[in-house]
Every structure is written in structure tokens, then in C-alpha cells.
Design a protein around this motif. Structure first.
Motif, PDB file in Angstrom:
ATOM      1  N   THR A 136     -26.473  -5.401  -9.630  1.00  0.00           N
ATOM      2  CA  THR A 136     -27.039  -4.400 -10.534  1.00  0.00           C
ATOM      3  C   THR A 136     -26.979  -3.003  -9.924  1.00  0.00           C
ATOM      4  O   THR A 136     -26.880  -2.836  -8.708  1.00  0.00           O
ATOM      5  CB  THR A 136     -28.507  -4.732 -10.859  1.00  0.00           C
ATOM      6  OG1 THR A 136     -29.269  -4.692  -9.639  1.00  0.00           O
ATOM      7  CG2 THR A 136     -28.637  -6.102 -11.509  1.00  0.00           C
ATOM      8  N   ALA A 137     -27.072  -2.008 -10.790  1.00  0.00           N
ATOM      9  CA  ALA A 137     -27.107  -0.613 -10.338  1.00  0.00           C
ATOM     10  C   ALA A 137     -28.378  -0.351  -9.532  1.00  0.00           C
ATOM     11  O   ALA A 137     -28.363   0.447  -8.584  1.00  0.00           O
ATOM     12  CB  ALA A 137     -27.031   0.329 -11.530  1.00  0.00           C
ATOM     13  N   THR A 138     -29.473  -1.018  -9.881  1.00  0.00           N
ATOM     14  CA  THR A 138     -30.720  -0.801  -9.141  1.00  0.00           C
ATOM     15  C   THR A 138     -30.599  -1.307  -7.704  1.00  0.00           C
ATOM     16  O   THR A 138     -31.171  -0.718  -6.790  1.00  0.00           O
ATOM     17  CB  THR A 138     -31.921  -1.472  -9.841  1.00  0.00           C
ATOM     18  OG1 THR A 138     -31.627  -2.856 -10.067  1.00  0.00           O
ATOM     19  CG2 THR A 138     -32.252  -0.783 -11.148  1.00  0.00           C
ATOM     20  N   PHE A 139     -29.835  -2.384  -7.479  1.00  0.00           N
ATOM     21  CA  PHE A 139     -29.648  -2.849  -6.108  1.00  0.00           C
ATOM     22  C   PHE A 139     -28.705  -1.918  -5.348  1.00  0.00           C
ATOM     23  O   PHE A 139     -28.902  -1.672  -4.158  1.00  0.00           O
ATOM     24  CB  PHE A 139     -29.133  -4.288  -6.029  1.00  0.00           C
ATOM     25  CG  PHE A 139     -29.127  -4.805  -4.615  1.00  0.00           C
ATOM     26  CD1 PHE A 139     -30.309  -5.192  -4.004  1.00  0.00           C
ATOM     27  CD2 PHE A 139     -27.959  -4.858  -3.865  1.00  0.00           C
ATOM     28  CE1 PHE A 139     -30.325  -5.636  -2.682  1.00  0.00           C
ATOM     29  CE2 PHE A 139     -27.965  -5.294  -2.555  1.00  0.00           C
ATOM     30  CZ  PHE A 139     -29.150  -5.686  -1.968  1.00  0.00           C
ATOM     31  N   THR A 140     -27.700  -1.380  -6.011  1.00  0.00           N
ATOM     32  CA  THR A 140     -26.814  -0.399  -5.366  1.00  0.00           C
ATOM     33  C   THR A 140     -27.630   0.799  -4.898  1.00  0.00           C
ATOM     34  O   THR A 140     -27.443   1.299  -3.785  1.00  0.00           O
ATOM     35  CB  THR A 140     -25.702   0.045  -6.343  1.00  0.00           C
ATOM     36  OG1 THR A 140     -24.960  -1.103  -6.735  1.00  0.00           O
ATOM     37  CG2 THR A 140     -24.778   1.063  -5.695  1.00  0.00           C
ATOM     38  N   THR A 141     -28.547   1.256  -5.732  1.00  0.00           N
ATOM     39  CA  THR A 141     -29.425   2.363  -5.357  1.00  0.00           C
ATOM     40  C   THR A 141     -30.332   1.951  -4.201  1.00  0.00           C
ATOM     41  O   THR A 141     -30.510   2.713  -3.245  1.00  0.00           O
ATOM     42  CB  THR A 141     -30.271   2.820  -6.558  1.00  0.00           C
ATOM     43  OG1 THR A 141     -29.384   3.263  -7.587  1.00  0.00           O
ATOM     44  CG2 THR A 141     -31.231   3.935  -6.178  1.00  0.00           C
ATOM     45  N   ALA A 142     -30.901   0.761  -4.264  1.00  0.00           N
ATOM     46  CA  ALA A 142     -31.771   0.281  -3.184  1.00  0.00           C
ATOM     47  C   ALA A 142     -31.012   0.197  -1.871  1.00  0.00           C
ATOM     48  O   ALA A 142     -31.547   0.544  -0.812  1.00  0.00           O
ATOM     49  CB  ALA A 142     -32.361  -1.081  -3.544  1.00  0.00           C
ATOM     50  N   LEU A 143     -29.760  -0.232  -1.915  1.00  0.00           N
ATOM     51  CA  LEU A 143     -28.936  -0.310  -0.714  1.00  0.00           C
ATOM     52  C   LEU A 143     -28.658   1.085  -0.163  1.00  0.00           C
ATOM     53  O   LEU A 143     -28.724   1.310   1.050  1.00  0.00           O
ATOM     54  CB  LEU A 143     -27.637  -1.051  -1.008  1.00  0.00           C
ATOM     55  CG  LEU A 143     -26.735  -1.348   0.183  1.00  0.00           C
ATOM     56  CD1 LEU A 143     -27.479  -2.146   1.259  1.00  0.00           C
ATOM     57  CD2 LEU A 143     -25.494  -2.110  -0.269  1.00  0.00           C
TER      58      LEU A 143
END
Length: 188
Positions: A136-143
Motif C-alpha cells: 500500500t501507499a501508506t506502507f511506502t510512506t511509513a517506510l
């Protein structure tokens, strides 16, 4: 140890710092060039470019687009997983504050060895890492936020905080409250 984990992201941090420097200094350099005077060349059209994005959102965007550091993937994945579960609905500042609190815990060594040790310590975090949605895009941001926090690329949002809880809770901790950011309260 955290220093060993951070050693592997040294090249990525240098790349990110260079990209950030270019993004910040680029518009300044462009502004100092000599203007095209009317009549010099009728074919030249002056174009005004939009200023380069700045601040934490731009840094997160640049880090998310940069190649990942392979040496510390496990530590960064643990940190990103914690950011995703604890603060994915928060602003970038709130997500970074959560990540920095975990990094501060890892640096202290009181809660475990490295980011994974801190996150997997008994009775510290309450989530199932197997449920993370990595595509997800939210995990890309979290990473990206995890990489920024681990490399120390942004100022400490919650001033040395090592603990936090949801703002709707009141655990009665006897710690110094340093900030309330979004839906979390931070302590040291």
C-alpha cells in the motif's frame, strides 16, 4: 546495535542528503542567474517555474523514491511496521514523531537491542506484524518515514521522546510530557 544498522544506510542517507541539498539550493541558484533582456533573442520566452516543494512532505517523497538500503532492511521494516500500525492515519509529523520515539528507545538500549528488539519487547507494542499491508501507499510512506528517522534526516519532532500513547487514553505515566502531535501524546 543501532550503529551497525545505521551503517548500512549510510550511502542511502548521503544520496538523500544530496538530493535534499539540490532541492533546497537549486531554486536559490536558479534565482541568481542573469535575466534574459528583451530584444536579446526574440525566440527566448521567459518561463517562471514553480518553486521546488520543501519541508517534510518533500523529504518523505524524495526518500520514498530513493533506492532502498539492503543492509538494514530488517531493522527498517520493523520500524516501518510500527509506524504503519501506530500512526498511518496521522500527519507526516505525527508518523515521524512515532518513528523517532522508537529510534530513541533503540539508542538508549533500555527497551531492547535495535529497532526490532524494541518493537518486539514484551508489553511494549500491541500489533500483529503479519497483518501489515506492504503493497500500500501508506506502507511506502511509513517506510520513507522510518528511513528518515533512522538516518536522523529531520529534527526531533517530539524533543527526545521515547514513549507515547493515544491521546484518548490516560495511563497515568510519571514521565515528562513533551508534545501532543495528532492523536498521540509523547513523553521522555
Amino acid at each position: 546495535m543501532v550503529s551497525q544498522a545505521l551503517h548500512g544506510i549510510g550511502k542511502a542517507a548521503a544520496l538523500i542528503a544530496a538530493v535534499l541539498l539540490f532541492a533546497v539550493a537549486g531554486p536559490v541558484v536558479a534565482e541568481t542567474s542573469l535575466p534574459v533582456l528583451p530584444g536579446e533573442d526574440d525566440r527566448v520566452m521567459a518561463e517562471t517555474a514553480a518553486p521546488a516543494p520543501a519541508g517534510l512532505p518533500a523529504l518523505v517523497q524524495m526518500v520514498a523514491a530513493a533506492p532502498a538500503a539492503a543492509a538494514s532492511d530488517a531493522e527498517l521494516d520493523c520500524l516501518a511496521t510500527a509506524v504503519w500500525f501506530e500512526s498511518r492515519g496521522e500527519t507526516l509529523e505525527g508518523q515521524l514523531a512515532v518513528a523517532q520515539a522508537v529510534v530513541n528507545r533503540a539508542k538508549s538500549g533500555r527497551w531492547g537491542k535495535g529497532m526490532c528488539g524494541v518493537i518486539k519487547a514484551p508489553r511494549q507494542f500491541n500489533f500483529n506484524a503479519a497483518r501489515v499491508q506492504r503493497s500500500t501507499a501508506t506502507f511506502t510512506t511509513a517506510l520513507a518515514v522510518a528511513r528518515i528517522a533512522a538516518a536522523g534526516l529531520w529534527h526531533d519532532i517530539a524533543e527526545g521522546a521515547h514513549s507515547f500513547h493515544s491521546a484518548r487514553l490516560d495511563p497515568g505515566w510519571r514521565l515528562a510530557r513533551v508534545a501532543k502531535i495528532g492523536n498521540h501524546v509523547f513523553y521522555r
